[in-house]
Design a protein around this motif. Sequence first.
Motif, PDB file in Angstrom:
ATOM      1  N   ASP A  44       0.795  -1.331  -0.060  1.00 44.06           N
ATOM      2  CA  ASP A  44       0.081   0.195  -0.013  1.00 44.06           C
ATOM      3  C   ASP A  44       0.890   1.250   0.032  1.00 44.06           C
ATOM      4  O   ASP A  44       0.364   2.399   0.397  1.00 44.06           O
ATOM      5  CB  ASP A  44      -0.917  -0.069   1.224  1.00 44.06           C
ATOM      6  N   ARG A  45       2.197   1.017  -0.480  1.00 41.50           N
ATOM      7  CA  ARG A  45       2.905   2.405  -0.551  1.00 41.50           C
ATOM      8  C   ARG A  45       4.177   1.909  -1.319  1.00 41.50           C
ATOM      9  O   ARG A  45       4.539   0.922  -1.478  1.00 41.50           O
ATOM     10  CB  ARG A  45       3.358   2.458   1.061  1.00 41.50           C
ATOM     11  N   VAL A  46       5.138   2.995  -1.295  1.00 42.79           N
ATOM     12  CA  VAL A  46       6.433   2.901  -1.686  1.00 42.79           C
ATOM     13  C   VAL A  46       7.297   2.781  -0.558  1.00 42.79           C
ATOM     14  O   VAL A  46       7.361   3.729   0.081  1.00 42.79           O
ATOM     15  CB  VAL A  46       6.885   4.140  -2.877  1.00 42.79           C
ATOM     16  N   ASP A  47       8.030   1.829  -0.599  1.00 38.21           N
ATOM     17  CA  ASP A  47       8.840   1.490   0.628  1.00 38.21           C
ATOM     18  C   ASP A  47      10.134   2.521   0.575  1.00 38.21           C
ATOM     19  O   ASP A  47      10.474   2.793  -0.499  1.00 38.21           O
ATOM     20  CB  ASP A  47       9.526  -0.049   0.718  1.00 38.21           C
ATOM     21  N   ALA A  48      10.495   2.949   1.749  1.00 38.33           N
ATOM     22  CA  ALA A  48      11.609   3.972   1.816  1.00 38.33           C
ATOM     23  C   ALA A  48      12.771   3.747   1.020  1.00 38.33           C
ATOM     24  O   ALA A  48      13.545   4.629   0.230  1.00 38.33           O
ATOM     25  CB  ALA A  48      11.890   4.405   3.078  1.00 38.33           C
ATOM     26  N   ALA A  49      13.372   2.288   0.954  1.00 38.25           N
ATOM     27  CA  ALA A  49      14.669   1.997   0.450  1.00 38.25           C
ATOM     28  C   ALA A  49      14.331   2.096  -1.016  1.00 38.25           C
ATOM     29  O   ALA A  49      15.115   2.543  -1.576  1.00 38.25           O
ATOM     30  CB  ALA A  49      15.018   0.891   1.050  1.00 38.25           C
ATOM     31  N   SER A  50      13.423   1.810  -1.520  1.00 37.41           N
ATOM     32  CA  SER A  50      13.107   1.631  -3.060  1.00 37.41           C
ATOM     33  C   SER A  50      12.928   3.117  -3.433  1.00 37.41           C
ATOM     34  O   SER A  50      13.599   3.463  -4.596  1.00 37.41           O
ATOM     35  CB  SER A  50      11.821   0.901  -3.409  1.00 37.41           C
ATOM     36  N   ALA A  51      12.327   4.247  -2.751  1.00 30.80           N
ATOM     37  CA  ALA A  51      12.178   5.567  -3.045  1.00 30.80           C
ATOM     38  C   ALA A  51      13.656   6.098  -3.145  1.00 30.80           C
ATOM     39  O   ALA A  51      13.758   6.918  -4.026  1.00 30.80           O
ATOM     40  CB  ALA A  51      11.318   6.045  -1.909  1.00 30.80           C
ATOM     41  N   MET A  52      14.389   5.599  -2.016  1.00 22.24           N
ATOM     42  CA  MET A  52      15.860   6.349  -1.981  1.00 22.24           C
ATOM     43  C   MET A  52      16.649   5.819  -3.348  1.00 22.24           C
ATOM     44  O   MET A  52      17.110   6.688  -4.010  1.00 22.24           O
ATOM     45  CB  MET A  52      16.514   5.847  -0.814  1.00 22.24           C
ATOM     46  N   VAL A  65      17.903  -3.864 -19.199  1.00 19.03           N
ATOM     47  CA  VAL A  65      18.068  -3.564 -17.818  1.00 19.03           C
ATOM     48  C   VAL A  65      17.028  -4.622 -17.108  1.00 19.03           C
ATOM     49  O   VAL A  65      15.866  -5.026 -17.550  1.00 19.03           O
ATOM     50  CB  VAL A  65      17.548  -2.148 -17.560  1.00 19.03           C
ATOM     51  N   ALA A  66      17.530  -4.885 -16.201  1.00 13.31           N
ATOM     52  CA  ALA A  66      16.632  -5.861 -15.246  1.00 13.31           C
ATOM     53  C   ALA A  66      16.456  -5.242 -14.072  1.00 13.31           C
ATOM     54  O   ALA A  66      17.315  -4.459 -13.129  1.00 13.31           O
ATOM     55  CB  ALA A  66      17.428  -7.254 -14.972  1.00 13.31           C
ATOM     56  N   ASP A  67      15.270  -5.854 -13.258  1.00 13.41           N
ATOM     57  CA  ASP A  67      14.819  -5.406 -11.870  1.00 13.41           C
ATOM     58  C   ASP A  67      14.906  -6.681 -10.990  1.00 13.41           C
ATOM     59  O   ASP A  67      13.988  -7.673 -11.443  1.00 13.41           O
ATOM     60  CB  ASP A  67      13.427  -4.845 -11.895  1.00 13.41           C
ATOM     61  N   PHE A  68      15.772  -7.053 -10.215  1.00 14.61           N
ATOM     62  CA  PHE A  68      15.972  -8.217  -9.528  1.00 14.61           C
ATOM     63  C   PHE A  68      14.986  -8.020  -8.310  1.00 14.61           C
ATOM     64  O   PHE A  68      15.494  -7.034  -7.345  1.00 14.61           O
ATOM     65  CB  PHE A  68      17.527  -8.458  -8.993  1.00 14.61           C
ATOM     66  N   GLY A  69      14.207  -8.909  -7.961  1.00 11.11           N
ATOM     67  CA  GLY A  69      13.201  -8.676  -6.822  1.00 11.11           C
ATOM     68  C   GLY A  69      12.218  -7.854  -7.101  1.00 11.11           C
ATOM     69  O   GLY A  69      12.031  -6.851  -6.071  1.00 11.11           O
ATOM     70  N   ALA A  70      11.627  -7.723  -8.364  1.00  7.84           N
ATOM     71  CA  ALA A  70      10.717  -6.644  -8.682  1.00  7.84           C
ATOM     72  C   ALA A  70       9.697  -6.227  -7.954  1.00  7.84           C
ATOM     73  O   ALA A  70       9.227  -5.145  -7.998  1.00  7.84           O
ATOM     74  CB  ALA A  70      10.393  -6.755 -10.178  1.00  7.84           C
ATOM     75  N   GLY A  71       9.116  -7.188  -7.022  1.00  9.58           N
ATOM     76  CA  GLY A  71       7.843  -6.595  -6.370  1.00  9.58           C
ATOM     77  C   GLY A  71       6.626  -6.531  -7.492  1.00  9.58           C
ATOM     78  O   GLY A  71       6.400  -7.042  -8.400  1.00  9.58           O
ATOM     79  N   TRP A  72       5.873  -5.378  -6.941  1.00  9.36           N
ATOM     80  CA  TRP A  72       4.731  -5.041  -7.822  1.00  9.36           C
ATOM     81  C   TRP A  72       5.268  -3.935  -8.716  1.00  9.36           C
ATOM     82  O   TRP A  72       4.569  -3.336  -9.640  1.00  9.36           O
ATOM     83  CB  TRP A  72       3.725  -4.344  -7.036  1.00  9.36           C
ATOM     84  N   GLY A  73       6.517  -3.712  -9.041  1.00  8.69           N
ATOM     85  CA  GLY A  73       7.127  -2.921 -10.205  1.00  8.69           C
ATOM     86  C   GLY A  73       7.508  -1.604 -10.155  1.00  8.69           C
ATOM     87  O   GLY A  73       7.844  -0.932 -11.011  1.00  8.69           O
ATOM     88  N   TYR A  74       7.690  -1.008  -8.869  1.00  7.85           N
ATOM     89  CA  TYR A  74       8.074   0.510  -8.710  1.00  7.85           C
ATOM     90  C   TYR A  74       9.282   0.614  -9.139  1.00  7.85           C
ATOM     91  O   TYR A  74       9.337   1.551  -9.715  1.00  7.85           O
ATOM     92  CB  TYR A  74       8.090   0.707  -7.128  1.00  7.85           C
ATOM     93  N   LEU A  75      10.414  -0.079  -8.931  1.00  8.64           N
ATOM     94  CA  LEU A  75      11.764   0.431  -9.400  1.00  8.64           C
ATOM     95  C   LEU A  75      11.640   0.299 -11.062  1.00  8.64           C
ATOM     96  O   LEU A  75      12.401   1.061 -11.762  1.00  8.64           O
ATOM     97  CB  LEU A  75      12.956  -0.486  -8.970  1.00  8.64           C
ATOM     98  N   SER A  76      11.120  -0.696 -11.455  1.00 11.87           N
ATOM     99  CA  SER A  76      10.744  -0.614 -13.057  1.00 11.87           C
ATOM    100  C   SER A  76      10.275   0.547 -13.529  1.00 11.87           C
ATOM    101  O   SER A  76      10.544   1.040 -14.548  1.00 11.87           O
ATOM    102  CB  SER A  76      10.175  -1.932 -13.330  1.00 11.87           C
TER     103      SER A  76
END
Length: 185
Positions: A44-52, A65-76
Amino acid sequence: TSPNAAFAPALLAQWAKADARRNVISPNVPNGSFMSRPGVFAWDRVDAASAMLADALPNDLRGRVADFGAGWGYLSLQVLARCPKVASLDLYEADARSLALADENLADAHLPVHCHWHDVARGVDERFDAIVCNPPFHALGRGDRPDIGRAFIAAAASALKPGGRLWLVANRHLPYEQALGEGFA
């Protein structure tokens, strides 16, 4: 199996509703919202470490480019928004429920996006120009599991092309220095 057990359709419906996908409004994602569901990491949020990490991403990532441990896709989503020279994006995620959300959240991408239901800790056969990663450091319990992050680092070192770049975020207390030293210059 209890002789007194009974099927409870109302309870099943209540649980299904609680687990339903939902649109989460967030100013931290490019289009202002993302699809998620309870039970996935930072649902339900963007976690602080990913936002950083997203704030630190350079805009010159390019190629594959790859996103390892992509979760719901925020970093991608952030890579797509910030890096116009990316040619394709591969998302790796061990949680199928998260990966399905990432696939949906990146459905409007302007370039090829490939979602892989795969545990990065087992290694990756493909090669990339850059990898972004916020590796998990907990398993089902709540205790630290730095071995997971170290396995992600080793997988990234093997999956990067010569001159490739890893953009990683990790909590300060996690012992990743040796894994980084073994895999990277």
